[in-house]
Scaffold this motif. Sequence first.
Motif, mmCIF file in Angstrom:
data_model
loop_
_atom_site.group_PDB
_atom_site.id
_atom_site.type_symbol
_atom_site.label_atom_id
_atom_site.label_comp_id
_atom_site.label_asym_id
_atom_site.label_seq_id
_atom_site.Cartn_x
_atom_site.Cartn_y
_atom_site.Cartn_z
ATOM 1 N N VAL A 157 -12.788 -44.684 24.257
ATOM 2 C CA VAL A 157 -12.764 -45.446 25.505
ATOM 3 C C VAL A 157 -14.109 -46.097 25.806
ATOM 4 O O VAL A 157 -15.113 -45.839 25.143
ATOM 5 C CB VAL A 157 -12.350 -44.526 26.674
ATOM 6 C CG1 VAL A 157 -10.937 -43.995 26.470
ATOM 7 C CG2 VAL A 157 -13.335 -43.357 26.828
ATOM 8 N N GLY A 158 -14.107 -46.935 26.865
ATOM 9 C CA GLY A 158 -15.314 -47.622 27.293
ATOM 10 C C GLY A 158 -15.542 -48.885 26.495
ATOM 11 O O GLY A 158 -15.096 -49.034 25.360
ATOM 12 N N PRO B 83 -11.187 -53.159 26.964
ATOM 13 C CA PRO B 83 -10.381 -53.148 28.183
ATOM 14 C C PRO B 83 -9.181 -52.220 28.181
ATOM 15 O O PRO B 83 -8.573 -51.995 29.230
ATOM 16 C CB PRO B 83 -9.901 -54.605 28.268
ATOM 17 C CG PRO B 83 -9.755 -55.030 26.835
ATOM 18 C CD PRO B 83 -10.898 -54.339 26.114
ATOM 19 N N ARG B 84 -8.793 -51.674 27.007
ATOM 20 C CA ARG B 84 -7.514 -50.956 26.957
ATOM 21 C C ARG B 84 -7.674 -49.526 26.438
ATOM 22 O O ARG B 84 -7.039 -49.114 25.476
ATOM 23 C CB ARG B 84 -6.519 -51.745 26.099
ATOM 24 C CG ARG B 84 -6.122 -53.068 26.762
ATOM 25 C CD ARG B 84 -5.034 -53.781 26.001
ATOM 26 N NE ARG B 84 -5.553 -54.422 24.786
ATOM 27 C CZ ARG B 84 -4.786 -55.070 23.919
ATOM 28 N NH1 ARG B 84 -3.485 -55.141 24.119
ATOM 29 N NH2 ARG B 84 -5.336 -55.644 22.851
ATOM 30 N N GLY B 85 -8.514 -48.775 27.147
ATOM 31 C CA GLY B 85 -8.712 -47.385 26.777
ATOM 32 C C GLY B 85 -7.439 -46.568 26.886
ATOM 33 O O GLY B 85 -7.174 -45.700 26.050
ATOM 34 N N GLN B 86 -6.651 -46.825 27.900
ATOM 35 C CA GLN B 86 -5.413 -46.069 28.093
ATOM 36 C C GLN B 86 -4.481 -46.230 26.893
ATOM 37 O O GLN B 86 -3.951 -45.251 26.365
ATOM 38 C CB GLN B 86 -4.712 -46.534 29.366
ATOM 39 C CG GLN B 86 -3.425 -45.792 29.658
ATOM 40 C CD GLN B 86 -2.758 -46.221 30.947
ATOM 41 O OE1 GLN B 86 -1.533 -46.337 31.005
ATOM 42 N NE2 GLN B 86 -3.548 -46.466 31.989
ATOM 43 N N ALA B 87 -4.284 -47.462 26.452
ATOM 44 C CA ALA B 87 -3.394 -47.716 25.319
ATOM 45 C C ALA B 87 -3.977 -47.136 24.037
ATOM 46 O O ALA B 87 -3.232 -46.621 23.183
ATOM 47 C CB ALA B 87 -3.159 -49.216 25.169
ATOM 48 N N VAL B 88 -5.301 -47.208 23.870
ATOM 49 C CA VAL B 88 -5.943 -46.661 22.676
ATOM 50 C C VAL B 88 -5.769 -45.149 22.616
ATOM 51 O O VAL B 88 -5.455 -44.586 21.559
ATOM 52 C CB VAL B 88 -7.437 -47.051 22.639
ATOM 53 C CG1 VAL B 88 -8.208 -46.187 21.646
ATOM 54 C CG2 VAL B 88 -7.598 -48.518 22.294
ATOM 55 N N ALA C 141 -18.429 -38.077 28.700
ATOM 56 C CA ALA C 141 -19.149 -38.509 29.898
ATOM 57 C C ALA C 141 -18.305 -39.352 30.847
ATOM 58 O O ALA C 141 -18.385 -39.188 32.069
ATOM 59 C CB ALA C 141 -20.394 -39.296 29.487
ATOM 60 N N LEU C 142 -17.501 -40.268 30.299
ATOM 61 C CA LEU C 142 -16.776 -41.198 31.172
ATOM 62 C C LEU C 142 -15.817 -40.490 32.124
ATOM 63 O O LEU C 142 -15.787 -40.814 33.318
ATOM 64 C CB LEU C 142 -16.026 -42.228 30.318
ATOM 65 C CG LEU C 142 -15.434 -43.403 31.101
ATOM 66 C CD1 LEU C 142 -16.520 -44.285 31.692
ATOM 67 C CD2 LEU C 142 -14.518 -44.232 30.193
ATOM 68 N N PRO C 143 -15.028 -39.486 31.676
ATOM 69 C CA PRO C 143 -14.102 -38.825 32.600
ATOM 70 C C PRO C 143 -14.734 -37.699 33.412
ATOM 71 O O PRO C 143 -14.009 -37.017 34.163
ATOM 72 C CB PRO C 143 -13.024 -38.252 31.665
ATOM 73 C CG PRO C 143 -13.325 -38.759 30.299
ATOM 74 C CD PRO C 143 -14.782 -39.063 30.291
ATOM 75 N N LYS D 285 -16.967 -46.988 36.161
ATOM 76 C CA LYS D 285 -15.844 -46.575 37.012
ATOM 77 C C LYS D 285 -14.582 -47.364 36.646
ATOM 78 O O LYS D 285 -13.478 -46.826 36.652
ATOM 79 C CB LYS D 285 -16.199 -46.767 38.482
ATOM 80 C CG LYS D 285 -15.148 -46.245 39.454
ATOM 81 C CD LYS D 285 -15.617 -46.394 40.894
ATOM 82 C CE LYS D 285 -14.622 -45.753 41.848
ATOM 83 N NZ LYS D 285 -13.272 -46.371 41.763
ATOM 84 N N TRP D 286 -14.751 -48.649 36.311
ATOM 85 C CA TRP D 286 -13.602 -49.473 35.908
ATOM 86 C C TRP D 286 -12.954 -48.882 34.671
ATOM 87 O O TRP D 286 -11.733 -48.731 34.609
ATOM 88 C CB TRP D 286 -14.055 -50.903 35.633
ATOM 89 C CG TRP D 286 -12.940 -51.902 35.485
ATOM 90 C CD1 TRP D 286 -12.445 -52.729 36.446
ATOM 91 C CD2 TRP D 286 -12.174 -52.167 34.283
ATOM 92 N NE1 TRP D 286 -11.412 -53.505 35.930
ATOM 93 C CE2 TRP D 286 -11.227 -53.174 34.608
ATOM 94 C CE3 TRP D 286 -12.184 -51.658 32.990
ATOM 95 C CZ2 TRP D 286 -10.308 -53.686 33.683
ATOM 96 C CZ3 TRP D 286 -11.264 -52.143 32.056
ATOM 97 C CH2 TRP D 286 -10.352 -53.146 32.405
ATOM 98 N N TRP D 287 -13.744 -48.536 33.663
ATOM 99 C CA TRP D 287 -13.196 -47.974 32.428
ATOM 100 C C TRP D 287 -12.575 -46.604 32.673
ATOM 101 O O TRP D 287 -11.549 -46.272 32.087
ATOM 102 C CB TRP D 287 -14.283 -47.876 31.365
ATOM 103 C CG TRP D 287 -14.734 -49.207 30.836
ATOM 104 C CD1 TRP D 287 -13.938 -50.241 30.439
ATOM 105 C CD2 TRP D 287 -16.083 -49.639 30.661
ATOM 106 N NE1 TRP D 287 -14.713 -51.303 30.026
ATOM 107 C CE2 TRP D 287 -16.039 -50.966 30.139
ATOM 108 C CE3 TRP D 287 -17.331 -49.058 30.876
ATOM 109 C CZ2 TRP D 287 -17.188 -51.698 29.852
ATOM 110 C CZ3 TRP D 287 -18.468 -49.785 30.578
ATOM 111 C CH2 TRP D 287 -18.394 -51.092 30.072
ATOM 112 N N ARG D 288 -13.208 -45.812 33.541
ATOM 113 C CA ARG D 288 -12.652 -44.487 33.846
ATOM 114 C C ARG D 288 -11.330 -44.612 34.583
ATOM 115 O O ARG D 288 -10.349 -43.940 34.250
ATOM 116 C CB ARG D 288 -13.636 -43.681 34.699
ATOM 117 C CG ARG D 288 -13.142 -42.267 35.041
ATOM 118 C CD ARG D 288 -13.938 -41.663 36.170
ATOM 119 N NE ARG D 288 -13.744 -42.401 37.421
ATOM 120 C CZ ARG D 288 -14.483 -42.223 38.511
ATOM 121 N NH1 ARG D 288 -15.483 -41.351 38.501
ATOM 122 N NH2 ARG D 288 -14.243 -42.917 39.601
#
Length: 259
Positions: free
Chosen positions: A39-40, A43-48, A67-69, A82-85
């Motif tokens: 992630v990070g 734009p599509r961390g959820q799909a990845v 770190a991100l979550p 925060k956007w990526w999280r």
Amino acid sequence: MDRIALISDVHGNLTALEAVLDDIADRGIQRVFNLGDYVGKGPRGQAVVDRCRDACEVNILGNWDDALPDPENSYDDRPSLKWWRDELREDQRTWLRGLPFCHDFLLSGRQVRLFHASATSVHDRIWFDHDEAQFASFFENTPATGDGPPPSIVGYADIHDAFYEEDRGRTLFNTGSVGNSLGDPTPGYVILEGVLDSPEQAPFSIQFVRVPYDAHAELAIARELGAPELDAYEAEIIHGIYRTTFWAGREPRYHRTPV
């Protein structure tokens, strides 16, 4: 002979991930191990995350995944984090932070260890131009790796810069990056070939692969979704220039010799 594809550092770049997974499938490789940083940046961390949970037999923790979550991070000083999280689901944030630190296995009589950045922490970065002490540290047991048999082969990720090195019976390699490759922005991954889970000496190989993809289409999707830090993302996936280097105007510090 068994073949294992090692991927890493997808960083929300679903377009690159699909191109690499297609190449892996075209080669008839069914085992995929992921060395972290799902992630990070892209734009599509959820799909990845969903795709890797489905496609990868082994998934390992990366520094961004830790770190991100992290619920203790407010990201007031960098709203893009925060956007990526927030693009991730809550169950994905929990899954990422619960990933194992490393993965050990036997291949053709060789003890192999995979982790994201170093033997001590996902946040301790060791570049390609390391010294002898840093090289030796990759092969040591630590509280993070546990007390298993020390490896003679170590594969890691994190620096987005593929390389291979041997010294006195020890082999170190870096997988490069699928979604955020630097120097050469073409996605890269590694194929290990040997006899899996065998203590007997047998032929063994490491192959580095580059897979072209439509990076401009990925950038257009990021723009359409309103992803942050688009100029830096373009510098990385189109030109292969690390975003901190891009912002500071410094000379890049990645390995310039193609693998």
